[in-house]
Design an enzyme around this catalytic site. Structure first.
Site, short mmCIF file in Angstrom:
data_model
loop_
_atom_site.label_atom_id
_atom_site.label_comp_id
_atom_site.label_asym_id
_atom_site.label_seq_id
_atom_site.Cartn_x
_atom_site.Cartn_y
_atom_site.Cartn_z
N GLY A 8 3.22 -7.23 13.94
CA GLY A 8 2.52 -8.67 13.70
C GLY A 8 3.56 -9.46 13.20
O GLY A 8 4.34 -9.51 12.10
N VAL A 117 0.89 -4.61 4.46
CA VAL A 117 0.60 -5.84 4.03
C VAL A 117 -0.50 -6.57 4.35
O VAL A 117 -1.33 -7.19 3.54
CB VAL A 117 1.85 -6.72 4.44
N ARG A 150 3.82 -13.92 -8.88
CA ARG A 150 2.68 -15.15 -9.16
C ARG A 150 2.57 -15.24 -10.60
O ARG A 150 2.73 -16.30 -11.05
CB ARG A 150 1.57 -15.11 -8.27
N HIS A 174 -5.65 -5.47 -4.96
CA HIS A 174 -5.08 -6.91 -4.48
C HIS A 174 -6.21 -7.82 -4.36
O HIS A 174 -6.84 -7.78 -2.87
CB HIS A 174 -4.17 -6.76 -3.24
N1 LIG Z 1 -0.76 -8.11 0.76
C1 LIG Z 1 -0.55 -9.22 0.55
O1 LIG Z 1 -0.31 -9.66 -0.78
C2 LIG Z 1 -0.87 -10.57 1.53
C3 LIG Z 1 -0.23 -11.55 1.26
C4 LIG Z 1 -0.32 -12.54 2.51
C5 LIG Z 1 -0.99 -12.31 3.67
N2 LIG Z 1 -1.74 -10.94 3.59
C6 LIG Z 1 -2.29 -10.52 4.85
O2 LIG Z 1 -1.27 -10.27 5.89
C7 LIG Z 1 -1.91 -10.65 6.96
C8 LIG Z 1 -0.80 -11.19 7.89
O3 LIG Z 1 -0.77 -12.70 7.31
P1 LIG Z 1 -0.23 -13.86 8.25
O4 LIG Z 1 -0.40 -15.01 7.32
O5 LIG Z 1 0.98 -13.39 8.74
O6 LIG Z 1 -1.32 -14.06 9.44
P2 LIG Z 1 -0.97 -14.61 10.95
O7 LIG Z 1 -2.35 -14.86 11.65
O8 LIG Z 1 0.13 -15.74 10.88
O9 LIG Z 1 -0.34 -13.49 11.70
C9 LIG Z 1 -0.91 -12.27 12.10
C10 LIG Z 1 -0.20 -11.85 13.36
O10 LIG Z 1 -0.71 -10.52 14.00
C11 LIG Z 1 -0.81 -10.56 15.17
N3 LIG Z 1 -1.68 -9.53 15.63
C12 LIG Z 1 -2.98 -9.24 15.37
N4 LIG Z 1 -3.53 -7.95 16.09
C13 LIG Z 1 -2.48 -7.50 16.34
C14 LIG Z 1 -2.27 -6.14 16.74
N5 LIG Z 1 -3.20 -5.40 17.10
N6 LIG Z 1 -0.96 -5.83 16.95
C15 LIG Z 1 0.09 -6.48 16.71
N7 LIG Z 1 0.23 -7.75 16.03
C16 LIG Z 1 -1.29 -8.22 15.88
C17 LIG Z 1 -1.37 -11.67 15.61
O11 LIG Z 1 -0.99 -12.31 16.99
C18 LIG Z 1 -0.49 -12.72 14.54
O12 LIG Z 1 0.76 -13.16 15.16
C19 LIG Z 1 -3.12 -10.81 6.99
O13 LIG Z 1 -4.23 -9.85 6.88
C20 LIG Z 1 -3.10 -11.43 5.42
O14 LIG Z 1 -4.33 -11.60 4.80
C21 LIG Z 1 -1.34 -9.86 2.59
#
Ligand SMILES: NC(=O)c1ccc[n+]([C@@H]2O[C@H](COP(=O)([O-])OP(=O)(O)OC[C@H]3O[C@@H](n4cnc5c(N)ncnc54)[C@H](O)[C@@H]3O)[C@@H](O)[C@H]2O)c1
Length: 309
Positions: A8, A117, A150, A174
Site C-alpha cells: 500500500g 496499519v 497524540r 484503536h
Molecule cells: N493504525 C493507525 O493508527 C492508522 C493511522 C492512519 C491510517 N490508518 C489506515 O491505514 C490505511 C491507509 O491509509 P492511507 O491514508 O495511506 O490511505 P490511502 O488511500 O492514501 O492509501 C491506501 C493505498 O492502498 C492501496 N491499495 C488498495 N488495495 C490494495 C491492495 N489490495 N494491495 C495493495 N495496495 C492496495 C491503494 O491503491 C492506496 O494507494 C487505511 O486503512 C487507514 O484507515 C491507520
C-alpha cells in the site's frame, strides 16, 4: 542495506517509506495495486538522496514480488476513513485487502515480521495473522504508538513544555474506546496527575481519543499520515535494531489482562523476533473496566469478520 516491504503506497505507506529511507533505516520496496504510482513515488523519493544525503534505495511496483526477501513488511493497503464514517464501516472493504496482503507476505516474505496499519486496526491485524499463519508474536499492529504520541502532544501543548519530555501510554483498541492512562504517562518521570487537575487530564484524554477524527474533519478528505507513517517507521526501527523498545502495540493476548484470543493494544517489548514480552500493568478497577470494554468492541469486529468468511 536491509530491506523493508510496504504493501500500500498511499499516504501512510509512502510517508513511512520516505521516513525509513531518509533516516537510512533500510532499502524500501513498495507494492500497490495502482499502476505507475508506486514506481513514480519511489523514484521521486530516491531523488531526495543527493539533496538531503541518503543512499537507501526505494523501489515501487504493482507487482507484489517487489517485496521479496523483506525482513519487515508494513501493511498500509486499504481505504482511509472518510468524515462521518466509523472505523467498523471499513471492515468489509478492508478484510479483502488484508487477506490479499497476507497472501503476498506468505509467498514473498515468509520470514518477515509484519506490522499492520490498515483500519480497523486490531481486527485487520488479526486477519493478516490468520492469513499468513505466522506465529502471533510475528504479526503486530500499529496504533498505541500513534495514540500515545497524540496524547503526549496534547499534554505538551497544555503544559507548554517540550514534547521530548513527555512519555504517554494509551492502551486498548484503536478507536473511540481506546484507554489513555494518565497514571502511566509522565513528563520526564513526573506522573501526569502531579502536574494537571483531573478535569484537564480528562479533556486531553478525550482529545487523544478523538485524535484521528479531529484530523479527518480538518482535512476534509483522507486521514492523518505523517504521524501514522512515523509510528510505523519507529516500530520497524525497533525490529531491525532489535532494540526491544517498550511500546503500546496491538498484540495477540492469551490470558494477559484476563483477555484471550484477541488483538488489543497493550505495552510490549518489540525486537527482531517481534513481540518478545507482553507487559502486564497493574491496572485499577476503572482502567481495567475500560480496557475490557475496548476488547469487547474489537471482539465484535472479529466476530463480524468470521461471519463474512
Ligand atoms: N493504525 C493507525 O493508527 C492508522 C493511522 C492512519 C491510517 N490508518 C489506515 O491505514 C490505511 C491507509 O491509509 P492511507 O491514508 O495511506 O490511505 P490511502 O488511500 O492514501 O492509501 C491506501 C493505498 O492502498 C492501496 N491499495 C488498495 N488495495 C490494495 C491492495 N489490495 N494491495 C495493495 N495496495 C492496495 C491503494 O491503491 C492506496 O494507494 C487505511 O486503512 C487507514 O484507515 C491507520
Amino acid at each position: 542495506m536491509r530491506k523493508v516491504g510496504i504493501i500500500g503506497g498511499g499516504n501512510v505507506g509512502a510517508t513511512c517509506a520516505y521516513q525509513l529511507a531518509s533516516r537510512g533505516v533500510a532499502d524500501v520496496a513498495v507494492f500497490d495495486i495502482a499502476e505507475g504510482v508506486p514506481a513514480g513515488k519511489a523514484l521521486d523519493m530516491t531523488q531526495v538522496g543527493p539533496v538531503l544525503g541518503f543512499d537507501a534505495r526505494v523501489t515501487g511496483s504493482h507487482d507484489p514480488a517487489v517485496i521479496a526477501g523483506s525482513e519487515v513488511v508494513v501493511v498500509t493497503a486499504g481505504f482511509p476513513r472518510k468524515p462521518g464514517m466509523d472505523r467498523m464501516d471499513l471492515l468489509k472493504k478492508n478484510v479483502e485487502i488484508a487477506r490479499a496482503s497476507g497472501q503476498h507476505i506468505k509467498r514473498y516474505a515468509p520470514d518477515a515480521i509484519v506490522i499492520v496499519v490498515t483500519n480497523p486496526l486490531d481486527v485487520m491485524t488479526w486477519v493478516v495473522q490468520q492469513t499468513t499463519g505466522f506465529a502471533p508474536e510475528r504479526v503486530v499492529g500499529m496504533a498505541g504508538l500513534l495514540d500515545s504520541a497524540r496524547f503526549a502532544t496534547f499534554i505538551a501543548m497544555e503544559l507548554k513544555c517540550s514534547p521530548l519530555d513527555v512519555r504517554a501510554m494509551v492502551l486498548g483498541g484503536h478507536g473511540d474506546t481506546m484507554v489513555p492512562l494518565p497514571r502511566f504517562s509522565t513528563v520526564n518521570g513526573v506522573p501526569l496527575p502531579e502536574l494537571l487537575p483531573p478535569e484537564a487530564i480528562q479533556r486531553l484524554s478525550d482529545r487523544a481519543r478523538n485524535g484521528g477524527a479531529e484530523i479527518v474533519k480538518l482535512l476534509g478528505t483522507g486521514s492523518a499520515y505523517y504521524a501514522p507513517g512515523a509510528s510505523a517507521c519507529a516500530m520497524v526501527e525497533a525490529v531491525l535494531g532489535d532494540t526491544n523498545r517498550l511500546l503500546a502495540c496491538s498484540t495477540w493476548l492469551s490470558g494477559q489482562y484476563g483477555l484471550k484470543d484477541i488483538y488489543l493494544g497493550v505495552p510490549i517489548h518489540l525486537g527482531s523476533k517481534g513481540v518478545t514480552r507482553v507487559v502486564e500493568l497493574k491496572l485499577d478497577a476503572a482502567e481495567l473496566t475500560a480496557l475490557k470494554a475496548s476488547a469487547a468492541s474489537v471482539a465484535k469486529g472479529i466476530a463480524e469478520v468470521k461471519l463474512l468468511a
